[in-house]
Design a protein around this motif. Structure first.
Motif, PDB file in Angstrom:
ATOM      1  N   PHE B 134       2.484  -8.780   8.197  1.00  0.00           N
ATOM      2  CA  PHE B 134       1.637  -7.803   8.614  1.00  0.00           C
ATOM      3  C   PHE B 134       2.450  -7.066   8.955  1.00  0.00           C
ATOM      4  CE2 PHE B 134      -1.339 -11.867   8.238  1.00  0.00           C
ATOM      5  CZ  PHE B 134      -2.182 -11.175   7.673  1.00  0.00           C
ATOM      6  N   GLY B 135       3.269  -7.541   9.638  1.00  0.00           N
ATOM      7  CA  GLY B 135       4.911  -6.633  10.236  1.00  0.00           C
ATOM      8  C   GLY B 135       4.913  -5.667   9.371  1.00  0.00           C
ATOM      9  N   ARG B 136       5.821  -4.498  10.163  1.00  0.00           N
ATOM     10  CA  ARG B 136       6.796  -3.221   9.664  1.00  0.00           C
ATOM     11  C   ARG B 136       7.153  -3.820   8.276  1.00  0.00           C
ATOM     12  NH1 ARG B 136       7.977  -2.907  14.642  1.00  0.00           N
ATOM     13  NH2 ARG B 136       6.803  -2.252  16.069  1.00  0.00           N
ATOM     14  N   GLY B 138       6.247  -6.418   6.406  1.00  0.00           N
ATOM     15  CA  GLY B 138       4.886  -7.434   5.804  1.00  0.00           C
ATOM     16  C   GLY B 138       4.666  -7.393   3.900  1.00  0.00           C
ATOM     17  N   THR B 141       1.820  -5.816   3.885  1.00  0.00           N
ATOM     18  CA  THR B 141       1.489  -4.683   4.857  1.00  0.00           C
ATOM     19  C   THR B 141       0.782  -3.622   4.036  1.00  0.00           C
ATOM     20  OG1 THR B 141       2.742  -5.431   6.519  1.00  0.00           O
ATOM     21  CG2 THR B 141       2.369  -3.462   6.360  1.00  0.00           C
ATOM     22  N   ILE B 144      -2.459  -3.772   2.722  1.00  0.00           N
ATOM     23  CA  ILE B 144      -3.581  -4.281   4.011  1.00  0.00           C
ATOM     24  C   ILE B 144      -3.513  -2.196   4.339  1.00  0.00           C
ATOM     25  CG2 ILE B 144      -4.118  -4.066   5.896  1.00  0.00           C
ATOM     26  CD1 ILE B 144      -3.000  -7.538   5.533  1.00  0.00           C
ATOM     27  N   SER B 145      -1.876  -1.443   4.480  1.00  0.00           N
ATOM     28  CA  SER B 145      -2.184  -0.405   4.602  1.00  0.00           C
ATOM     29  C   SER B 145      -3.031   0.707   3.977  1.00  0.00           C
ATOM     30  CB  SER B 145      -1.274  -0.040   4.323  1.00  0.00           C
ATOM     31  OG  SER B 145       0.331  -0.964   4.955  1.00  0.00           O
ATOM     32  N   GLU B 150      -2.926   3.130   8.476  1.00  0.00           N
ATOM     33  CA  GLU B 150      -1.709   2.796   9.104  1.00  0.00           C
ATOM     34  C   GLU B 150      -2.404   1.540  10.169  1.00  0.00           C
ATOM     35  OE1 GLU B 150       1.881   3.445   9.713  1.00  0.00           O
ATOM     36  OE2 GLU B 150       1.134   3.381   7.761  1.00  0.00           O
ATOM     37  N   TYR B 151      -1.452   0.730  10.457  1.00  0.00           N
ATOM     38  CA  TYR B 151      -2.335   0.187  11.662  1.00  0.00           C
ATOM     39  C   TYR B 151      -0.792  -0.892  12.152  1.00  0.00           C
ATOM     40  CZ  TYR B 151      -1.264  -4.176   8.627  1.00  0.00           C
ATOM     41  OH  TYR B 151      -0.392  -4.657   8.119  1.00  0.00           O
ATOM     42  N   SER B 152      -0.795  -1.225  13.444  1.00  0.00           N
ATOM     43  CA  SER B 152       0.508  -2.485  13.562  1.00  0.00           C
ATOM     44  C   SER B 152       0.161  -3.578  13.678  1.00  0.00           C
ATOM     45  CB  SER B 152       0.898  -1.760  15.255  1.00  0.00           C
ATOM     46  OG  SER B 152       1.911  -2.649  15.655  1.00  0.00           O
ATOM     47  N   ILE B 153       0.331  -4.797  13.480  1.00  0.00           N
ATOM     48  CA  ILE B 153       0.230  -6.349  13.726  1.00  0.00           C
ATOM     49  C   ILE B 153       0.530  -6.609  15.789  1.00  0.00           C
ATOM     50  CG2 ILE B 153       2.546  -7.695  13.180  1.00  0.00           C
ATOM     51  CD1 ILE B 153      -1.165  -8.991  12.797  1.00  0.00           C
TER      52      ILE B 153
END
Lengths: 364, 569
Positions: B134-136, B138, B141, B144-145, B150-153
């Motif tokens: 799920f990282g930058r 990931g 990612t 999911i985005s 936008e999200y940050s794990i």
């Protein structure tokens, strides 16, 4: 009084799947009358508890039906059946008080608070738990826990009360007094009950009728007297009380209901059900130890040698070797009888009416 | 005779007994000395350092922390993280335990093994996998985005997820024991009296499990609050105590401020520990004996099966996803940039990490038997011997279990970087500081298994052997030893696992000469060398699995049929 208040019809329970199966209950048919206490009696693994759990709804029959008061409950879940169970280990809720335990089912049924209190108090008085309402189960003796368990079931006024070896966790003395209490209570309330036990004395003293089970099958159903005096087969005769088995042959038929038995060369005239035996047939004779008489050896009689003589105060117990058959003999009140010693030769005899005749079957 | 007189007589009697066994006396004194030096003294040093500024007693550290939001925020954050992870982990653990003890869930062994797998792997591995997923850069990612934007794990959300996966299994083990110990006859009785399935659950199962649930919650709270590895990797701007204390000391060289943060970390975890041990445990209705009880209720309704099965499958799937990701990631050329499969990471890992691996293995192998024997010996003293200070000995030796690794680590550098009157050696920078830290930190595991094993042995069993003509020597060899052995070896197994996967305390005492594999993995993560970190984590997991199976085989050989002991609580 409905004679078919609780009906078990062709009940079968098979555990396991595929090749690895075990038939715990094998075609069980029982009818229990309203208000009657019936005991399921048998050695461990005979299927009695499984049968009880099918009546309560915790096991689903593989086949067969269960009727309570005319209603088919075979697939009704346990919480909707008109039965309650007294568990072997009591299964009291440890986080609830005595009162809350007893009131549990009433609360589920949504009785009014006032009604719950009244009913619970009445039942506590009935079973002798007054003053213990606020105790937790852990603070009670074994006997008291047992009574809470009984009260919790009785208070629901079930159509059928089920008891799963309820006395097995009590010590011997308490067991005797409690079983009398249970019987009195059951008769006073007039509740139809099914009682599981492996203790024959318990079954004999408590029950209206006893169902003897063995390897999932019913061996015999009858009153305690009938089961003791007229066992249906070798298993029942052996399981209930002590029994001597003798092989014999029907010598001749004296009349329609009187036969002459040949036991090791000695002749006995016995009254039987009309036309129940044919000439020359091999039979198995059941003789209870207390029905055998001993005398000093006489000619032309059944004789044997005393192998053991044990004095028990209220009775003498002998083991007598009669032509390689060991016969157990109990003589009550030894003070009034001749006492024999090991090695002495004796004559044994018994009355024709204390003989019970079974078709011949091999010993297990 | 008065009460106090009798008491004095008893004490004198006990002393006299000890006097007759000088060896025992010497070992008791030695153990007390070691406990004082390696458990109490470091803790004392942390307290002392937090209260002293410029060689003077001063509360300014505490005043600063309570007055400045910058310093106080980590405390709040750690508490929030602890509470959320404990709640999520306990719910997860309960559903899982319920499914396994109360439903006909198929493949129970498989589900159980998967669910407990995170316990034997280094905890921060989950955070690493979370970054890979799920990282930058990931793998999941982009998908999911697209759904949630936008999200940050990095931060609270990611941390709660990771801590729940890492420590939910502990809640599961506790609740599994508790639910298994609740007699199904109680639930049957309730049902028999007319209660529906839901009612049975609400009025019988749940109330009986409440102490267990509290226990599980507090344990996960302690673990996730004290956790260092996962937040170090994944906390981002969400500052938590364990990481801040570490940064204060290694980054700012501010020992007293770091110590103060450590104390702040210590207070809630140790409080939770005592609530768990002395209050919740006493409230319990069920004694967890490990004895499985009879059959459970059959014919479960679909509305119970469906959600519990779904939860089990989901969590098992997540465990597979996370560890699978580690394997997948370890073969990529450059994470997020070049996805060509390669073995290069393993080569590099061995080149760079060979020394770390050897150190880790050597020090863990050295520490483990000492931990086991010392733990067994303390258990023996506590269970079978009477002496003054017995309760104190048990208490102090279990203390390290409740103290966050960060606090212990800071305590060790404070206590052993100079000679003191109590202990005239400098340990900092040596292999000894790591080894002793591993020994004393993991000892509670050894003691617990020892106590469990000894309590299992009814003295009458040993008496029976003597009665049948065996000498006490022979009785010990033929009866006692085989009965203790399984617990002893499973104690060994878990101290080895814990030694190999330790990070929070260890990171303070490693040095250029002696370094450990977990620290190396953290270094890779720090450099964003995720593929190498994944490769090394896998190697660590494989080592741990091999060690566990060796010990499993040993246990199988020695103690046939004997039970092993659980690892938590």
């Amino acid at each position: 009084m409905r004679p078919d208040y609780l009906v078990l019809r062709s009940l079968v329970k098979v555990f396991g799947t595929g090749e690895n199966t075990f038939t715990a209950v094998d075609n069980v048919n029982v009818e229990v009358q309203e208000g009657e206490l019936v005991t399921l009696l048998g050695p461990s693994g005979c299927g009695k508890t499984t049968t009880l759990r099918m009546i309560s709804g915790f096991e689903i029959p593989t086949s067969g039906e269960i009727f309570i008061d005319g209603e088919d409950v075979s697939t009704t879940p346990p919480n909707q059946r008109p039965t309650t169970m007294v568990f072997q280990n009591y299964a009291l809720f440890p986080h609830l008080t005595v009162f809350e335990n007893i009131a549990y089912g009433l609360k589920i049924r949504r009785d009014s608070k006032e009604n719950i209190r009244k009913t619970a108090e009445k039942i506590m008085l009935l079973v002798g738990l007054e003053g213990l309402a606020e105790r937790s189960p852990a603070q009670l003796s074994g006997g008291q826990q047992q009574r809470v368990s009984l009260a919790r079931s009785l208070v629901m006024e079930p159509k059928v009360l089920l008891l799963d070896e309820p006395l097995s966790n009590l010590d011997a003395k308490l067991r005797v007094s409690t079983r009398l209490e249970i019987r009195k209570l059951q008769q006073r309330v007039g509740i139809t009950s099914v009682y599981v036990t492996h203790d024959q004395e318990e079954a004999m003293t408590l029950s209206d009728r006893v169902v003897i089970m063995h390897q999932g099958k019913i061996m015999q159903i009858g009153t305690p007297q009938a089961i003791y005096a007229k066992p249906a087969n070798r298993f029942v005769a052996d399981f209930i009380g002590k029994a001597n088995f003798l092989e014999g042959r029907i010598g001749s038929l004296a009349s329609r209901n009187e036969i002459v038995l040949d036991i090791m060369g000695q002749k006995f005239q016995v009254l039987v059900q009309p036309d129940s035996f044919s000439e020359g047939a091999r039979v198995l004779l059941v003789v209870r130890p207390e029905s055998v008489n001993l005398e000093p050896k006489k000619p032309d009689t059944l004789t044997g040698t005393v192998q053991e003589a044990v004095y028990l105060g209220s009775q003498m117990v002998y083991e007598v070797d009669v032509a390689k058959n060991i016969i157990t003999v109990e003589v009550a009140n030894p003070q009034e009888h001749l006492v024999f010693k090991a090695g002495e030769e004796v004559t044994i005899s018994f009355q024709g009416k204390s003989l019970h005749i079974l078709p011949y079957e091999e010993a297990h | 005779m008065t009460g106090s007189n009798r008491k004095r007589q008893e004490i004198i009697g006990n002393l006299r007994l000890l006097w007759k066994e000088p060896l025992l006396l010497v070992s008791i004194i030695a153990i007390f000395y070691f406990l004082m030096i390696f458990v109490l003294f470091p803790l004392f040093m942390v307290f002392k350092t937090s209260l002293i500024v410029d060689k003077q007693f001063d509360l300014s550290n505490y005043l600063a922390i309570f007055s400045k939001k910058y310093y106080f925020q980590p405390f709040i954050n750690s508490m929030i993280l602890g509470v959320l992870a404990a709640t999520a982990g306990t719910i997860l653990g309960f559903v899982f335990a319920y499914a396994i003890t109360r439903t006909p869930l198929p493949f129970k062994r498989f589900f159980r093994m998967t669910a407990t797998f995170p316990i034997i792997s280094p905890p921060f591995v989950i955070a690493l996998a979370a970054i890979l997923l799920f990282g930058r850069a990931g793998s999941l990612t982009p998908y999911i985005s697209r759904i949630i934007g936008e999200y940050s794990i990095y931060g609270l959300g990611g941390l709660v997820l990771v801590e729940t996966i890492a420590y939910g299994p502990i809640a599961f083990l506790v609740l599994y024991g508790v639910l298994q110990a609740i007699d199904p006859a109680l639930e049957e009785a309730a049902m028999d009296l007319g209660a529906s399935r839901a009612r049975v659950f609400a009025t019988v199962t749940l109330p009986l499990a409440v102490p267990g649930i509290a226990s599980a919650w507090l344990l996960v709270f302690i673990e996730s609050m004290a956790d260092f590895g996962n937040p170090m990797v994944l906390s981002g701007n969400f500052r938590v105590l364990s990481v801040q204390a570490f940064l204060q000391i290694t980054g700012m060289y501010d020992l007293s401020r770091g110590s103060t943060l450590a104390i702040l970390l210590l207070v809630p975890t140790i409080t939770a520990f005592f609530i768990q041990k002395y209050w919740v445990a006493r409230k319990s209705y069920v004694t967890v004996t490990g004895q499985p009880t009879g059959a459970t209720i059959k014919r479960l309704e679909w509305y119970i099966k469906l959600p519990t099965y779904a939860a089990c499958i989901l969590f098992t799937g997540i465990v597979f996803l996370f560890y699978g990701m580690l394997i997948w990631g370890s073969f990529q050329t450059l994470w997020g940039v070049d996805a060509t499969l390669t073995l290069h990471n393993y080569v590099e890992m061995f080149q760079v990490g060979k020394d770390y691996i050897i150190d880790s293995l050597a020090l863990s192998t050295l520490a483990t038997p000492i931990t086991g024997i010392l733990g067994m010996f303390i258990a023996f003293l506590v269970i079978r011997k009477k002496f003054i200070g017995r309760a104190t000995m048990e208490f102090v030796s279990m203390l390290t279990f409740a103290v966050p690794g960060t606090v212990v680590g800071i305590g060790y550098i404070l206590a052993f970087n100079q000679r003191s009157a109590l202990f005239p050696f400098v340990l900092t920078g040596t292999a000894w500081i790591i080894t002793t830290l591993l020994i004393f930190r993991n000892m509670p595991v050894g003691i617990r298994s020892g106590i469990a094993a000894l309590q299992q042995i009814d003295p009458s069993i040993e008496e029976a052997s003597t009665d049948l003509g065996a000498s006490s020597n022979k009785t010990f060899r033929k009866i006692t030893l085989p009965m203790i052995a399984p617990a002893f070896f499973s104690g060994l197994a878990f101290s080895f696992v814990k030694a190999m996967t330790a990070i929070s305390a260890i990171i303070f005492v490693v040095s250029g000469r002696w370094n450990l594999i977990t620290v190396a993995i953290l270094g890779f993560v720090d450099n964003s060398q995720y593929a190498q970190a994944a490769a090394m984590s896998l190697l660590l997991i494989v080592i741990v699995l091999i060690a566990l199976s060796i010990i499993q085989i040993l246990v199988g050989r020695i103690g046939k049929g004997a039970r092993t002991v659980s690892i938590v609580n």
